[in-house]
Design a protein around this motif. Structure first.
Motif, mmCIF file in Angstrom:
data_model
loop_
_atom_site.group_PDB
_atom_site.id
_atom_site.type_symbol
_atom_site.label_atom_id
_atom_site.label_comp_id
_atom_site.label_asym_id
_atom_site.label_seq_id
_atom_site.Cartn_x
_atom_site.Cartn_y
_atom_site.Cartn_z
ATOM 1 N N PRO A 179 -63.311 69.505 17.255
ATOM 2 C CA PRO A 179 -64.289 70.587 17.202
ATOM 3 C C PRO A 179 -63.776 71.804 17.984
ATOM 4 C CG PRO A 179 -65.378 68.516 17.668
ATOM 5 C CD PRO A 179 -63.898 68.248 17.715
ATOM 6 N N ASN A 180 -63.960 72.965 17.407
ATOM 7 C CA ASN A 180 -63.559 74.248 18.006
ATOM 8 C C ASN A 180 -62.051 74.383 18.186
ATOM 9 O OD1 ASN A 180 -66.327 74.941 18.267
ATOM 10 N ND2 ASN A 180 -66.406 73.764 20.166
ATOM 11 N N GLU A 181 -61.263 73.632 17.420
ATOM 12 C CA GLU A 181 -59.816 73.700 17.507
ATOM 13 C C GLU A 181 -59.277 74.180 16.158
ATOM 14 O OE1 GLU A 181 -56.415 70.780 19.283
ATOM 15 O OE2 GLU A 181 -57.777 69.897 17.835
ATOM 16 N N THR A 182 -58.377 75.150 16.175
ATOM 17 C CA THR A 182 -57.805 75.655 14.941
ATOM 18 C C THR A 182 -56.722 74.703 14.447
ATOM 19 O OG1 THR A 182 -56.041 76.915 16.000
ATOM 20 C CG2 THR A 182 -58.185 78.030 15.722
ATOM 21 N N LEU A 183 -56.337 74.858 13.179
ATOM 22 C CA LEU A 183 -55.254 74.038 12.640
ATOM 23 C C LEU A 183 -53.966 74.264 13.422
ATOM 24 C CD1 LEU A 183 -55.734 74.245 8.770
ATOM 25 C CD2 LEU A 183 -55.950 72.236 10.225
ATOM 26 N N ALA A 184 -53.699 75.510 13.813
ATOM 27 C CA ALA A 184 -52.478 75.820 14.570
ATOM 28 C C ALA A 184 -52.482 75.118 15.923
ATOM 29 C CB ALA A 184 -52.344 77.329 14.757
ATOM 30 N N GLU A 185 -53.641 74.982 16.540
ATOM 31 C CA GLU A 185 -53.726 74.287 17.829
ATOM 32 C C GLU A 185 -53.599 72.777 17.651
ATOM 33 O OE1 GLU A 185 -56.726 77.298 20.226
ATOM 34 O OE2 GLU A 185 -57.556 75.803 18.849
ATOM 35 N N ALA A 186 -54.176 72.245 16.574
ATOM 36 C CA ALA A 186 -54.139 70.804 16.335
ATOM 37 C C ALA A 186 -52.748 70.343 15.937
ATOM 38 C CB ALA A 186 -55.140 70.419 15.250
ATOM 39 N N TYR A 187 -52.091 71.126 15.120
ATOM 40 C CA TYR A 187 -50.782 70.751 14.586
ATOM 41 C C TYR A 187 -49.726 71.706 15.105
ATOM 42 C CZ TYR A 187 -53.561 67.941 11.373
ATOM 43 O OH TYR A 187 -54.431 67.044 10.838
ATOM 44 N N TRP A 188 -49.462 71.682 16.376
ATOM 45 C CA TRP A 188 -48.511 72.614 16.984
ATOM 46 C C TRP A 188 -47.065 72.305 16.641
ATOM 47 C CZ3 TRP A 188 -45.333 70.010 20.279
ATOM 48 C CH2 TRP A 188 -45.805 68.801 20.767
ATOM 49 N N ALA A 189 -46.724 71.053 16.311
ATOM 50 C CA ALA A 189 -45.340 70.706 15.988
ATOM 51 C C ALA A 189 -45.019 70.926 14.509
ATOM 52 C CB ALA A 189 -45.058 69.256 16.368
ATOM 53 N N LEU A 190 -46.002 70.827 13.638
ATOM 54 C CA LEU A 190 -45.749 70.929 12.206
ATOM 55 C C LEU A 190 -45.167 72.271 11.766
ATOM 56 C CD1 LEU A 190 -48.698 68.915 10.655
ATOM 57 C CD2 LEU A 190 -46.279 68.338 10.682
ATOM 58 N N PRO A 191 -45.639 73.397 12.278
ATOM 59 C CA PRO A 191 -45.024 74.664 11.844
ATOM 60 C C PRO A 191 -43.524 74.726 12.146
ATOM 61 C CG PRO A 191 -47.115 75.094 12.931
ATOM 62 C CD PRO A 191 -46.810 73.634 13.125
ATOM 63 N N GLN A 192 -43.115 74.222 13.296
ATOM 64 C CA GLN A 192 -41.690 74.218 13.622
ATOM 65 C C GLN A 192 -40.922 73.260 12.712
ATOM 66 O OE1 GLN A 192 -40.975 73.678 17.788
ATOM 67 N NE2 GLN A 192 -42.375 75.322 18.366
ATOM 68 N N LEU A 193 -41.512 72.133 12.385
ATOM 69 C CA LEU A 193 -40.866 71.191 11.474
ATOM 70 C C LEU A 193 -40.697 71.833 10.103
ATOM 71 C CD1 LEU A 193 -39.761 68.366 10.804
ATOM 72 C CD2 LEU A 193 -42.115 67.700 10.243
ATOM 73 N N ARG A 194 -41.753 72.478 9.597
ATOM 74 C CA ARG A 194 -41.662 73.140 8.296
ATOM 75 C C ARG A 194 -40.555 74.192 8.298
ATOM 76 N NH1 ARG A 194 -46.901 74.312 8.838
ATOM 77 N NH2 ARG A 194 -48.238 72.584 8.360
ATOM 78 N N GLU A 195 -40.456 74.932 9.400
ATOM 79 C CA GLU A 195 -39.426 75.963 9.507
ATOM 80 C C GLU A 195 -38.021 75.349 9.451
ATOM 81 O OE1 GLU A 195 -38.028 79.006 12.948
ATOM 82 O OE2 GLU A 195 -40.174 78.995 12.473
ATOM 83 N N ARG A 196 -37.827 74.260 10.160
ATOM 84 C CA ARG A 196 -36.519 73.589 10.161
ATOM 85 C C ARG A 196 -36.185 72.974 8.809
ATOM 86 N NH1 ARG A 196 -34.459 70.545 15.328
ATOM 87 N NH2 ARG A 196 -34.817 72.167 16.857
ATOM 88 N N LEU A 197 -37.201 72.566 8.075
ATOM 89 C CA LEU A 197 -36.977 71.859 6.816
ATOM 90 C C LEU A 197 -37.253 72.731 5.593
ATOM 91 C CD1 LEU A 197 -38.674 68.473 7.781
ATOM 92 C CD2 LEU A 197 -36.224 68.929 7.609
#
Length: 178
Positions: free
Chosen positions: A38-56
């Motif tokens: 609750p009250n957490e954005t997707l970017a806050e919940a999944y902080w590692a996924l954006p970097q993984l997507r960038e690498r892959l």
């Protein structure tokens, strides 16, 4: 027959309410979760996924990342990370992992590793734990864990989890929990 059939909007509201309540329960219990709290954005919940997507970016089917930063029994920081593209993982011979995975597939061996991770290092300390079997059985399990690389001997009747295996071990146990 006047059977009540809820509207799609009503059903969607009920699903949203149940999802919110489940997230609140998971937040109170701690541990992992499968979405924003609750009250957490997707970017806050999944902080590692954006970097993984960038690498892959070049990987058509995505990939996986697992990592950890833990303090070992000796007080030293143990950090470990591994990532792999899905296609490269699917092209490997998974049967090569059978021994390492199989060594973790016995409840007694998992209890032994947990005890070692908790600070016990000597077989004499492990024998004191209930339900692990005889001294011979404990040594049998320890040999299998050493052979698979999950443990190493540090002296006569003493064992430890190698620093390079601590985070992968915790990842495996975390991933296996439902």
């Amino acid at each position: 027959m006047n059977e009540y059939v809820p509207s799609w909007e009503a059903l969607a509201g009920q699903v949203d309410d149940m999802s919110r309540r489940l997230s609140e329960i998971e937040a109170r219990l701690g541990g992992d979760h499968r979405g924003p709290r609750p009250n957490e954005t997707l970017a806050e919940a999944y902080w590692a996924l954006p970097q993984l997507r960038e690498r892959l970016q070049e990987a058509a089917r995505g990939g996986v990342l697992f990592a950890g930063s833990v303090v070992g029994l000796d007080g030293e920081l143990v950090e470990w990370e591994r990532s792999a593209a899905t296609d490269s993982m699917l092209s490997l011979d998974w049967s090569e992992a059978a021994d390492a995975l199989g060594a973790l597939s016995h409840p007694v061996r998992l209890r032994l590793i947990q005890a070692l991770a908790g600070g016990r290092t000597a077989v004499t300390e492990l024998i004191e734990l209930e339900g692990l079997g005889t001294t011979g059985q404990i040594y049998h399990h320890l040999r299998q864990l050493v052979s698979a690389g999950w443990l190493e001997t540090t002296g006569r009747g003493r064992y430890q989890i190698p620093a390079t295996r601590l985070v992968p071990l915790l990842v495996m146990v975390t991933a296996a929990r439902r």
